[in-house]
Design a protein around this motif. Structure first.
Motif, mmCIF file in Angstrom:
data_model
loop_
_atom_site.group_PDB
_atom_site.id
_atom_site.type_symbol
_atom_site.label_atom_id
_atom_site.label_comp_id
_atom_site.label_asym_id
_atom_site.label_seq_id
_atom_site.Cartn_x
_atom_site.Cartn_y
_atom_site.Cartn_z
ATOM 1 N N PRO A 412 -7.443 6.165 -10.486
ATOM 2 C CA PRO A 412 -7.838 7.024 -11.610
ATOM 3 C C PRO A 412 -7.591 6.342 -12.955
ATOM 4 N N ASP A 413 -8.453 6.659 -13.928
ATOM 5 C CA ASP A 413 -8.224 6.177 -15.287
ATOM 6 C C ASP A 413 -7.085 6.949 -15.939
ATOM 7 N N ALA A 414 -6.910 8.172 -15.500
ATOM 8 C CA ALA A 414 -5.797 9.007 -15.977
ATOM 9 C C ALA A 414 -5.401 9.937 -14.846
ATOM 10 N N GLY A 415 -4.150 10.369 -14.860
ATOM 11 C CA GLY A 415 -3.660 11.243 -13.817
ATOM 12 C C GLY A 415 -3.116 10.480 -12.624
ATOM 13 N N THR A 416 -2.713 11.222 -11.601
ATOM 14 C CA THR A 416 -2.089 10.608 -10.422
ATOM 15 C C THR A 416 -2.674 11.185 -9.139
ATOM 16 N N VAL A 417 -2.558 10.405 -8.071
ATOM 17 C CA VAL A 417 -2.945 10.841 -6.732
ATOM 18 C C VAL A 417 -1.712 10.713 -5.846
ATOM 19 N N ARG A 418 -1.367 11.766 -5.137
ATOM 20 C CA ARG A 418 -0.157 11.803 -4.318
ATOM 21 C C ARG A 418 -0.526 12.148 -2.883
ATOM 22 N N ALA A 419 0.205 11.561 -1.914
ATOM 23 C CA ALA A 419 0.005 11.870 -0.496
ATOM 24 C C ALA A 419 1.361 11.988 0.177
ATOM 25 N N TRP A 420 1.479 12.900 1.115
ATOM 26 C CA TRP A 420 2.744 13.112 1.813
ATOM 27 C C TRP A 420 2.482 13.683 3.200
ATOM 28 N N ARG A 421 3.432 13.479 4.101
ATOM 29 C CA ARG A 421 3.339 14.047 5.448
ATOM 30 C C ARG A 421 3.940 15.451 5.470
ATOM 31 N N ALA A 422 3.619 16.158 6.535
ATOM 32 C CA ALA A 422 4.089 17.534 6.651
ATOM 33 C C ALA A 422 5.610 17.621 6.571
ATOM 34 N N GLY A 423 6.285 16.583 7.036
ATOM 35 C CA GLY A 423 7.744 16.604 7.002
ATOM 36 C C GLY A 423 8.332 16.257 5.651
ATOM 37 N N GLY A 424 7.489 15.924 4.667
ATOM 38 C CA GLY A 424 7.965 15.625 3.325
ATOM 39 C C GLY A 424 7.949 14.150 2.959
ATOM 40 N N GLU A 425 7.648 13.271 3.928
ATOM 41 C CA GLU A 425 7.642 11.831 3.658
ATOM 42 C C GLU A 425 6.508 11.466 2.695
ATOM 43 N N GLU A 426 6.857 10.826 1.556
ATOM 44 C CA GLU A 426 5.851 10.375 0.600
ATOM 45 C C GLU A 426 5.193 9.087 1.103
ATOM 46 N N LEU A 427 3.900 8.977 0.880
ATOM 47 C CA LEU A 427 3.148 7.805 1.333
ATOM 48 C C LEU A 427 2.606 7.031 0.137
ATOM 49 N N ASP A 428 2.815 5.724 0.169
ATOM 50 C CA ASP A 428 2.191 4.904 -0.873
ATOM 51 C C ASP A 428 0.748 4.602 -0.485
ATOM 52 N N ARG A 429 0.077 3.801 -1.308
ATOM 53 C CA ARG A 429 -1.348 3.529 -1.097
ATOM 54 C C ARG A 429 -1.607 2.879 0.261
ATOM 55 N N ASP A 430 -0.797 1.860 0.594
ATOM 56 C CA ASP A 430 -0.985 1.176 1.870
ATOM 57 C C ASP A 430 -0.632 2.067 3.045
#
Length: 573
Positions: A412-430
């Motif tokens: 994104p040019d502005a803002g953020t994109v976030r991803a996480w698993r059901a258990g709460g684990e945050e995921l990076d791009r890779d």
């Protein structure tokens, strides 16, 4: 042009320093043996033919007699043995040099092919889009192929230079005045013809790059619309391909004519120069006959590699525009690489970590560089893990762009994109990329069996698991009805199958990856309504283990989808 040529040489040396040094050592050794062969002719002519010369023959003959080789037949045998050893040494060195130069040349080409593909593989998605497919194909095949020829020409040139210099050194050793005349004349000729040798050849090379690019462009257009062009024959394609083929042929013939003209001028000039050197040796410098014969023999031996050197220089100048194009594309692709290269070993068949994945876009704005106009502005949406969500909106509203932001191929040019698993684990791009599957309306199938296509992304699955995935995508019946079942080849791009069959097979392959996030970008657009409803109902059962986001133009069934996001209105229902 000189700057490009020096960059070319530096690149050549940096890629395989050891190989170049070994090739150089072998070239120097060959030049040394060539020089010894030439020098050995002086005493042979003086001893056995009685031609007066420098007195070297008398001194050598005296030394041999004192060593026990007084008989003339023994001297002949010894001279023949020495000559044979030198010839064998020259032949052996030439063989090893040829093989070493071939390894260095192919290593140079291999390096650039691998480097360009790696740059393309790691380039930012937008930057990759900026390069048309035909341009990438042209650079990886045509231009790299041409710099292969340039690499061979460079090697031949370096070999020729060393051999010529060695012979000139021998010529200076036995007849310095004549050698000086020869060298001065050769330098003057090179300066006089430098424009023909370099500028004209380079201009022809630049024209060849442009003609080949046009050829790749038109061929790509024709193949992209092959079915349409077969149904509606378009004469322009044939006419344009004929024009380009003629332009390529005419340009290459013009370059060949230029080379032939230069070679003709060199042959006539060298013949005249030999006559002048002979006259100068006999009438002006009083050169001894044996010395003059050997000197002229040296000049005759210099002539073929000198002619080859001139041709190689022209070939190098001709291929420089291709090298410039290669380094320009490499620099452009590499400039957008933001992440360091991740270590990659051999592909392994393993399952990604389990667990449904949620995604969230927070105040995201995005515009493609090619247009500049914003596709998304201040968009926020959240998709919870384990849900099945439909993404709606008219054409051009940014549905596919949202998916591209989620997958991370654009940022994104502005803002953020976030991803996480059901258990709460945050995921990076890779981490997210490794755990998602993306099924598009234009499926990627390879000219191999159905089984291999289903497992191409590294999935591990038994036949039972494969058939279960085919059940989910309503593809099992038609696969089992094929003569070879799972072992049936699908043809190039899966063209032996219908559009709907290709989509269902590709969707099954994405399911077999066992992703935490399954993205469907109109992945069932070629399937009839009833079959699509059946597939979506089957997919609903998978939401215990994965989140499903589907872009569709058909009204979503609320009994199947947990939520519908109307992207045009930036609101959720």
């Amino acid at each position: 042009m000189i700057g490009t040529f020096l960059l070319y040489l530096r690149s050549f040396f940096a890629i395989d320093r050891k190989g170049v040094l070994v090739a150089t050592a072998l070239t120097l050794a060959g030049a040394l043996v060539e020089g010894l062969l030439a020098l050995s002719l002086v005493p042979v002519l003086e001893i056995f033919l009685g031609i007066s010369g420098s007195g070297t023959g008398d001194r050598v003959a005296g030394l041999l007699r004192r060593s026990g080789f007084g008989d003339e037949s023994a001297l002949i045998f010894l001279a023949g043995a020495v000559f044979a050893v030198l010839v064998l040494a020259r032949s052996a060195i030439a063989w090893f040099r040829t093989m070493q130069l071939a390894r260095v040349s192919q290593g140079f080409v291999r390096h650039w092919r691998i480097r360009l593909f790696a740059a393309l593989d790691r380039a930012d998605w937008q930057n990759a889009l900026d390069h048309k497919q035909y341009e990438i194909q042209h650079v990886l095949t045509e231009d790299v192929g041409r710099i292969a020829y340039g690499a061979e020409s460079t090697i031949r040139s370096s070999t020729g230079v060393v051999l010529i210099l060695a012979q000139i050194c021998v010529a200076f050793a036995i007849a310095p005045a004549l050698a000086a005349v020869f060298l001065a004349t050769a330098i003057a000729a090179l300066l006089a013809f430098r424009k023909v040798l370099l500028t004209t050849s380079r201009k022809r090379g630049a024209t060849q790059v442009e003609n080949a690019r046009r050829q790749y462009s038109d061929l790509n257009d024709y193949l992209a619309g092959l079915k349409t062009t077969k149904i509606h024959p378009h004469r322009d394609f044939g006419r344009r391909m004929k024009q380009i083929a003629e332009a390529i042929s005419d340009n290459m013939l013009a370059f060949a004519k230029n080379q032939a003209n230069v070679q003709l001028a060199l042959q006539l000039g060298s013949a005249a120069l030999l006559f002048v050197l002979l006259a100068l040796g006999l009438l002006v410098f009083g050169t001894a006959p044996a010395i003059l014969i050997v000197f002229l023999a040296i000049i005759l031996r210099i002539t073929p590699p000198a002619f080859a050197l001139v041709g190689s220089v022209q070939a190098m100048a001709n291929t420089l525009p291709a090298f410039e194009n290669v380094i320009a594309v490499d620099a452009s692709l590499s400039a957008s690489i933001r992440d360091p290269p991740a270590p990659r070993g051999e592909p392994t068949r393993s399952s990604p970590p389990e667990g449904a994945i949620g995604v969230e876009l927070r105040s995201v704005s995005f515009a493609y560089r090619s247009s500049g106009a914003p596709v998304l502005q201040d968009l926020s949406l959240k998709i919870e893990p384990g849900t099945m969500v439909a993404l709606l909106g008219p054409t051009g509203v940014g549905k596919t762009t949202v998916l591209d932001l989620v997958t991370g191929i654009v940022r994104p040019d502005a803002g953020t994109v976030r991803a996480w698993r059901a258990g709460g684990e945050e995921l990076d791009r890779d981490g997210l990329r490794a755990a998602l599957s993306y099924a598009t309306q234009d499926p990627v199938l390879f000219d191999t069996s159905i089984r291999e296509n289903l497992l191409w992304s590294g999935s591990e699955a038994s036949d039972e698991e494969i058939l279960n995935a085919l059940d989910i995508t309503a593809a099992r019946d038609f696969v089992e009805g094929l003569p070879q079942g799972l072992d049936t080849r699908v043809g190039e791009m899966g063209m032996q199958l219908s559009g709907g069959e290709r989509q269902r097979l590709f969707l099954a392959a994405m399911i077999l990856r066992r992703p935490g996030l399954l993205i469907l970008d109109e992945a069932t657009s070629a399937v009839d309504y009833r079959t699509e409803a059946r597939i979506l109902a089957n997919l609903k059962s998978l939401t215990r283990a994965m989140t499903i986001v589907a872009v569709t133009h058909r009204p979503p069934d609320p009994a199947i989808f947990d939520r519908t996001i109307d992207l045009a209105a930036h609101r959720a229902r």
